[in-house]
Design a protein around this motif. Sequence first.
Motif, PDB file in Angstrom:
ATOM      1  N   UNK A 606       0.832  -1.201   0.000  1.00 51.28           N
ATOM      2  CA  UNK A 606       0.000   0.000   0.000  1.00 51.28           C
ATOM      3  C   UNK A 606       0.870   1.255   0.000  1.00 51.28           C
ATOM      4  N   UNK A 607       1.978   1.211  -0.745  1.00 51.17           N
ATOM      5  CA  UNK A 607       2.897   2.331  -0.761  1.00 51.17           C
ATOM      6  C   UNK A 607       2.383   3.516  -1.550  1.00 51.17           C
ATOM      7  N   UNK A 608       2.981   4.683  -1.320  1.00 47.29           N
ATOM      8  CA  UNK A 608       2.560   5.920  -1.989  1.00 47.29           C
ATOM      9  C   UNK A 608       3.061   6.014  -3.430  1.00 47.29           C
ATOM     10  N   UNK A 662       0.608  16.290  -8.795  1.00 43.91           N
ATOM     11  CA  UNK A 662       1.889  16.314  -9.502  1.00 43.91           C
ATOM     12  C   UNK A 662       2.819  15.197  -9.033  1.00 43.91           C
ATOM     13  N   UNK A 663       2.522  14.612  -7.854  1.00 41.92           N
ATOM     14  CA  UNK A 663       3.406  13.570  -7.342  1.00 41.92           C
ATOM     15  C   UNK A 663       3.543  12.398  -8.305  1.00 41.92           C
ATOM     16  N   UNK A 664       2.461  12.016  -8.961  1.00 42.98           N
ATOM     17  CA  UNK A 664       2.515  10.908  -9.917  1.00 42.98           C
ATOM     18  C   UNK A 664       3.470  11.217 -11.063  1.00 42.98           C
ATOM     19  N   UNK A 665       3.508  12.478 -11.480  1.00 44.11           N
ATOM     20  CA  UNK A 665       4.434  12.865 -12.553  1.00 44.11           C
ATOM     21  C   UNK A 665       5.886  12.802 -12.070  1.00 44.11           C
ATOM     22  N   UNK A 666       6.104  13.142 -10.810  1.00 50.04           N
ATOM     23  CA  UNK A 666       7.457  13.046 -10.264  1.00 50.04           C
ATOM     24  C   UNK A 666       7.916  11.597 -10.179  1.00 50.04           C
ATOM     25  N   UNK A 667       6.996  10.691  -9.881  1.00 50.40           N
ATOM     26  CA  UNK A 667       7.339   9.262  -9.889  1.00 50.40           C
ATOM     27  C   UNK A 667       7.778   8.847 -11.292  1.00 50.40           C
ATOM     28  N   UNK A 668       7.104   9.387 -12.306  1.00 53.22           N
ATOM     29  CA  UNK A 668       7.510   9.098 -13.689  1.00 53.22           C
ATOM     30  C   UNK A 668       8.929   9.599 -13.953  1.00 53.22           C
ATOM     31  N   UNK A 669       9.240  10.799 -13.470  1.00 48.86           N
ATOM     32  CA  UNK A 669      10.587  11.356 -13.649  1.00 48.86           C
ATOM     33  C   UNK A 669      11.626  10.406 -13.069  1.00 48.86           C
TER      34      UNK A 669
END
Length: 704
Positions: A606-608, A662-669
């Motif tokens: 269940x990680x972020x 925006x966090x999801x986009x940072x994960x992509x980065x």
Amino acid sequence: MIRTRLHTLFTVLIAGLLAGLALAVAALPAALLLGIGVRSVIGPYAELPNSLRTPPTAQRSNLYANDGVTLITSFYAENRTDVRLAEIAPVLRQAVVAAEDLRFYQHRGVDVRAVIRAFAANQRGGPRQGASTLTMQYVRNVLRSDPRLSEEERRAATEISNARKIQEMRYALALERELTKDEILTRYLNIAYFGSGAYGVSAASRRYFSKSPRHLTLAEAALLAGLLRSPDNDDPIDGDADAALARRGYVLDQLVAAGQVTAADAERARVAPLGLRPSHTPNDCTAVPAEHNDWGFFCDWFTRWWNTQPTFGASAEERQRTLRRGGFRIVTSLDPAVQATAQREVLRVYGVGNRRAAPTAVVEPTTGRVLAMAVNRRYGVAANPPGQRNHPNTVNQLVAGGGDIVGYQAGSTFKLFTMLAALEAGLPLRTTFTAPTRLVTEWPVSGPNGCDGFWCPSNSNPERQNGPRTMWDAFERSVNTYFAWLAGQVGADRVVEMAERLGIELRAEEDARLARYGAKDWGPFTLGVAATTPLDLAGAYATVAAEGRHCTPLPVLTITDAAGRPVPAARPDCRQVLDTDVARAATDAARCPVGDQSMYGGCTGDGTAADLRPRLGRPVAGKTGSSEGYGTETVVAFTPQLAVATMATNPDDPGDAVGRAVQAHLVDVVGEVLATGLAGQPVRDFVPPSEVIANQVTGARAGN
């Protein structure tokens, strides 16, 4: 002994005679000048200054990407790179001698015939003639450019005066007793100014013809040799092209007269067009290639790093002079492929003109070397529209901090430091606490966010965060009240100390004050309220990836000086700051937020950022972070070989919340950068922590 004394006496007498003649050439009273000349040479024979024995020529330093070939930029006060005589085309050597000192290989530093000829011509009137040999010109150039002299000392060394002319002759005579003609010619060709900012034949060949001096043609060599008399006026790029052609013709005539070339070859060269192919040598970080403008931020950080290195001088100013005059070859750690991916992904988060930024840093854990620094800005000093301080153009260090940039709140990524402090104190990963929605702590606070004057953080998602938690799933789900409680068990001051130990620099004045004087009461530190930068964060998490060995972020692979000797400052600066098992245990818990599984099955899935591990296809650890009200968002991830940190923020307005989405986009980065940086590298797993640190309370463990 007698022969030596006679030779010295002969030299002194010749010097006195020549001095008198040379001074007469200057149209001053002959008797007075000859008197000065005699008085100057009857004393002890002049010792050569060290600058003439070991010429202190300023040389260009070049900055390369990690392949050692791709030029990022150069740094220079004078655009010069010394070369050996064998690297200079023979026709250029001949042309310079023919143009400047036809009897160079016959005289001993001072040409008696030339002095007498100039004296006679000047007595008749008409255009003035000089009698300086190449050796005398070399002496003058060295004294004029010696960086160890002040401007006043340099002016005195090259002033038009009786004493200076005598000294120049004496130095020339002495120099020719110590060096061969070819050694003197090589030094002269490397120090002479050829106009258009080019010092020495190497820079001149590339400035005018975009080639090395070994490949110059007769016409090109004659043109360069002709520039030496008046480099600023005759410069065909910035000065008078017709004058340059006329001087080229003169040099060709001299070569024919000296029997160095045939009349036919000289005529073909005379009618040839100028054939210029100018090239510009970049200077400083604002001159990085236009197509790689993003490299400017790494270059800027390199210069800041250089300015802190005692190896290069006692002050930042002296270190900059060393960089711009020392002729260093600097191979940086910048990986163009990783940088390109980071820049591409950052621009997908925010465009160049967006008021918000996504600064990103990539660090190699085992060395601290920085592979990339990306941000959605143009590096440059061009003016921005009114009210826009840092976009779209800036030279401020948004990635590494410094100057006016103190950093940005990194939110829950700071929970790593609380976990490390607890593990070091002897608490195991299985330390369990029933996390409530809100926890009233013993740390006093002021303002509306307190509970009766005490800090009382709450969980953002009670449904998934409340209840019995261990370090594994509390880190996975980012449970605020668990880590506030855990910080209370070990002491907030130990959490602050842990962060600083791992390289978090508290640049904001208030943060630094709290760390120094109020760390014991700074409980909110565990939730990332202090300002930091992506580079500091990547370096801190890289320390955990390297099993507790912290390496100071480093921008270089190798540095060699002008003589080709390696400079020790390029070596990684690493030391063990954590017990190895503590670092392994923190890594085991850090696998949970990014969709990996701990060695002890402590992750719940269940990680972020749970999709990072499946996308990357190899073991990975990391953490996400959100500051209060989603003002900033942060993602950090690492493998044993690479650590990446990226943030979303408004550098000019901390109150401009970027929002959680925006966090999801940072994960992509982070995912894309890791994939590029690890391409072709073996899949490596993390070493599991011991059973003891996972499950048992123990005594404190040494931090280093």
